[in-house]
Design a protein around this motif. Structure first.
Motif, mmCIF file in Angstrom:
data_model
loop_
_atom_site.group_PDB
_atom_site.id
_atom_site.type_symbol
_atom_site.label_atom_id
_atom_site.label_comp_id
_atom_site.label_asym_id
_atom_site.label_seq_id
_atom_site.Cartn_x
_atom_site.Cartn_y
_atom_site.Cartn_z
ATOM 1 N N ASN A 1 3.112 5.826 -2.824
ATOM 2 C CA ASN A 1 4.379 6.644 -3.306
ATOM 3 C C ASN A 1 4.214 6.738 -5.133
ATOM 4 O O ASN A 1 4.641 7.908 -5.486
ATOM 5 C CB ASN A 1 5.713 5.870 -3.058
ATOM 6 C CG ASN A 1 6.020 6.006 -1.351
ATOM 7 O OD1 ASN A 1 5.653 6.890 -0.833
ATOM 8 N ND2 ASN A 1 6.548 5.068 -0.939
ATOM 9 N N GLN A 2 3.921 5.886 -5.781
ATOM 10 C CA GLN A 2 3.634 5.670 -7.223
ATOM 11 C C GLN A 2 2.463 6.977 -7.413
ATOM 12 O O GLN A 2 2.703 7.505 -8.512
ATOM 13 C CB GLN A 2 3.251 4.615 -7.749
ATOM 14 C CG GLN A 2 4.458 3.630 -7.559
ATOM 15 C CD GLN A 2 3.777 1.884 -8.145
ATOM 16 O OE1 GLN A 2 2.794 2.030 -8.139
ATOM 17 N NE2 GLN A 2 4.941 1.164 -8.491
ATOM 18 N N GLU A 3 1.461 7.008 -6.640
ATOM 19 C CA GLU A 3 0.504 7.847 -6.960
ATOM 20 C C GLU A 3 1.156 9.509 -6.779
ATOM 21 O O GLU A 3 0.722 10.301 -7.579
ATOM 22 C CB GLU A 3 -0.669 7.706 -6.185
ATOM 23 C CG GLU A 3 -1.446 6.453 -6.598
ATOM 24 C CD GLU A 3 -2.688 6.340 -5.642
ATOM 25 O OE1 GLU A 3 -2.673 6.894 -4.509
ATOM 26 O OE2 GLU A 3 -3.366 5.047 -6.078
ATOM 27 N N ASN A 4 1.908 9.375 -5.828
ATOM 28 C CA ASN A 4 2.392 11.014 -5.575
ATOM 29 C C ASN A 4 3.643 11.468 -6.369
ATOM 30 O O ASN A 4 3.783 12.488 -6.551
ATOM 31 C CB ASN A 4 2.775 10.913 -4.050
ATOM 32 C CG ASN A 4 1.918 10.795 -2.869
ATOM 33 O OD1 ASN A 4 0.604 11.127 -3.271
ATOM 34 N ND2 ASN A 4 2.131 10.238 -1.994
ATOM 35 N N GLU B 1 0.729 -1.174 -0.072
ATOM 36 C CA GLU B 1 0.093 0.032 -0.033
ATOM 37 C C GLU B 1 0.640 1.379 0.049
ATOM 38 O O GLU B 1 0.624 2.149 -0.645
ATOM 39 C CB GLU B 1 -0.887 -0.027 1.241
ATOM 40 C CG GLU B 1 -2.106 -1.080 1.089
ATOM 41 C CD GLU B 1 -2.881 -1.237 2.398
ATOM 42 O OE1 GLU B 1 -2.308 -0.559 3.454
ATOM 43 O OE2 GLU B 1 -3.742 -1.847 2.342
ATOM 44 N N ASN B 2 1.903 1.294 0.706
ATOM 45 C CA ASN B 2 3.030 2.293 0.854
ATOM 46 C C ASN B 2 3.475 2.392 -0.747
ATOM 47 O O ASN B 2 3.690 3.688 -1.107
ATOM 48 C CB ASN B 2 4.127 2.196 1.770
ATOM 49 C CG ASN B 2 3.376 2.488 3.191
ATOM 50 O OD1 ASN B 2 2.346 2.777 3.405
ATOM 51 N ND2 ASN B 2 4.311 1.646 4.148
ATOM 52 N N ARG B 3 3.801 1.680 -1.368
ATOM 53 C CA ARG B 3 4.519 1.614 -2.569
ATOM 54 C C ARG B 3 3.415 2.074 -3.558
ATOM 55 O O ARG B 3 3.704 3.115 -4.373
ATOM 56 C CB ARG B 3 4.823 0.186 -3.262
ATOM 57 C CG ARG B 3 5.698 0.315 -4.320
ATOM 58 C CD ARG B 3 6.083 -1.150 -4.902
ATOM 59 N NE ARG B 3 5.296 -1.870 -5.158
ATOM 60 C CZ ARG B 3 5.113 -3.236 -5.730
ATOM 61 N NH1 ARG B 3 6.095 -3.492 -5.819
ATOM 62 N NH2 ARG B 3 4.012 -3.776 -6.151
ATOM 63 N N LEU B 4 2.254 1.859 -3.563
ATOM 64 C CA LEU B 4 1.106 2.390 -4.471
ATOM 65 C C LEU B 4 0.777 3.784 -3.939
ATOM 66 O O LEU B 4 0.660 4.632 -5.094
ATOM 67 C CB LEU B 4 0.068 1.635 -4.209
ATOM 68 C CG LEU B 4 -0.458 0.133 -4.881
ATOM 69 C CD1 LEU B 4 -1.641 -0.373 -4.479
ATOM 70 C CD2 LEU B 4 0.031 0.223 -6.562
#
Length: 208
Positions: free
Chosen positions: A205-208, A200-203
């Protein structure tokens, strides 16, 4: 479609992890202790028992579902079929020639298998397109009754362990609830949570 294929892959990976924990022979997780006990008193392979019991939970989930999603049910069925087939293939073919005599080697194999299964389960949960039938049933019962998800999940674990003990005593089988069961109780949930949070953190960071 990509997420569905990824979920099926992680279902398969989970089966490999479970097979390793079975091979270690130092006890298995609560639900798997029931599967192994049933397989031991019958001519049915443990992966097949896993598939059949998961199918029972899937049918129960279908009955509990207010909005019927037949494609989801079909994909869940295919997933548990793959899971059972992989467990059978690795347990009775790939890992069958392997002999683990050293206890610490058994422990290492068990921990590795638990981590693989936990990671794979965490990814399945994180992807959110397929879920395991047991968890789906617990969630549906929780929503229907107001009791917590954990109450029903631990109830299934307690039932599985109890029936496994009873079958072991009645049929003179080894006790399948051992130190591996306790390790799995803490390690498996920890790895699942760790995987889910990191995904969830990786997702994010990708969105940001």
């Amino acid at each position: 479609m990509k997420k569905i294929l990824s979920a099926l892959f992680f279902y398969t990976l989970s089966g490999i992890g479970i097979s390793l924990t079975l091979k270690a022979d130092i006890g298995v997780s609560s639900f798997n202790s029931l599967n192994v006990a049933i397989a031991s008193i019958s001519t049915i392979k443990v992966g097949t028992v896993t598939f059949l019991l998961n199918t029972v939970f899937l049918l129960f989930y279908i009955l509990l579902s207010k909005q019927k999603q037949f494609l989801t049910y079909f994909l869940m069925f295919v997933s548990v079929l793959c899971l059972g087939s992989i467990i059978n293939f690795f347990s009775y073919t790939v890992l069958a020639p392997m002999y683990l005599e050293n206890y610490f080697l058994k422990l290492a194999v068990f921990i590795m298998g638990t981590c693989i299964a936990g990671f794979a389960t965490g990814m399945v949960v994180s992807l959110g397109v397929l879920s395991f039938p047991i968890e789906s049933v617990c969630q549906a019962l929780s929503e229907a009754t107001g009791y917590s998800f954990a109450t029903f999940r631990y109830g299934i674990d307690l039932f599985s362990v109890s029936v496994s003990f009873i079958l072991s005593i009645l049929y003179g089988l080894p006790i399948f609830v051992r130190e591996g069961t306790l390790i799995s109780l803490f390690l498996l949930s920890g790895v699942i949570s760790f995987t889910k949070v990191n995904y969830e953190n990786r997702l994010s960071n990708q969105e940001n």
